[in-house]
Design an enzyme around this catalytic site. Sequence first.
Site, PDB file in Angstrom:
ATOM      1  N   VAL A  58       0.801  -1.225   0.000  1.00  0.00           N
ATOM      2  CA  VAL A  58       0.000   0.000   0.000  1.00  0.00           C
ATOM      3  C   VAL A  58       0.835   1.277   0.000  1.00  0.00           C
ATOM      4  CG1 VAL A  58      -0.244   0.306   2.509  1.00  0.00           C
ATOM      5  CG2 VAL A  58      -2.139   0.939   0.991  1.00  0.00           C
ATOM      6  N   TYR A  59       2.108   1.207   0.356  1.00  0.00           N
ATOM      7  CA  TYR A  59       2.953   2.400   0.358  1.00  0.00           C
ATOM      8  C   TYR A  59       3.117   2.901  -1.079  1.00  0.00           C
ATOM      9  CZ  TYR A  59       4.378   0.897   5.079  1.00  0.00           C
ATOM     10  OH  TYR A  59       4.410   0.497   6.397  1.00  0.00           O
ATOM     11  N   SER A  60       2.665   4.112  -1.314  1.00  0.00           N
ATOM     12  CA  SER A  60       2.666   4.705  -2.657  1.00  0.00           C
ATOM     13  C   SER A  60       1.971   3.793  -3.671  1.00  0.00           C
ATOM     14  CB  SER A  60       4.092   5.029  -3.134  1.00  0.00           C
ATOM     15  OG  SER A  60       4.648   6.078  -2.374  1.00  0.00           O
TER      16      SER A  60
END
Length: 325
Positions: A58-60
Amino acid sequence: MDYVRFGKTGLKVSRLCLGCMTYGSTQWRDWVLEEDAARPYFREALELGINFFDTADVYSLGVSEEVVGRALKAHAKRHEVVVATKVHGKMGEAANSAGLSRKHIMEGIDASLKRLQMDYVDLYQIHRFDPDTPMEETLEALNDVVRAGKALYVGASSMYAWQFAKMLSISRERGLASFVSMQNFYNLIYREEEREMMPLCESEGIAVIPWSPLARGFLAGSGVGANAATLRGRTDTFSRALGLGSAQDEDIRLKVVEVARNLSVKPAVVALAWVLSKPYITAPIIGASKPHHLQDAVAALALTLDAETIAKLEAPYKAKAVVGH
């Protein structure tokens, strides 16, 4: 750099883990570093002996994994590094694009490996607890990920201790791959994990790799809200959701500043040294977006706080509502 056993496994990790949420795309968060700006931090981390890198799908929205994969491919040999990622967060608008269903886990691990350009990850973690999916379904899927060789170990992140204990019990009863680590919110201004989760992990031989050991920069002096000293402090809505910046938090921060002044070190070094002083901590997850951040983290490894100083830092703390789950 010191290397320690990862819980009761045979895996060895550096005493610090580089958290890679900071690296990816500014389209996701304004304070994120794009790939060219991020690459020097991977080189420096490796030069300092850090072999443990943590990211999440989910990071970036996947870009962080891409940056991590390219950076490690360019600057390290795969067998020399320990790579962790996570699944749970919302990766799209489709009905099954989030959570811990078998469908999302199976699709998630393949997508993560493709972005990382790797055949396997060392540690595959559930990013949060999913109340909408039976524990058994999640654990069976994770077991299949391990059996397929796509992950060597599985870990968990912020949840209640009873939930974690129940999942550990189910995996053992069914002979499934069991969680070997817990990644939870823990620092001088949030210590609720000491009540149940930390004793559980210590008893079960679970590696503890806390996120935000500096309280998203608050204990390093960045501040929270419109008057914060950093872009992240001013714009990070999650910091506000965690309730950072209360009068009690500020009292603790000032104690950190006082101790740091007396020891002639930076507040960040003191705050991280406190986390490292706890016997149940394996490797705090540190972020690095400024040239001095990694050096400060390494300096904390060399700082031993005596019992009197620890008591002074801990004195202002009073029980809080549970957050971060």
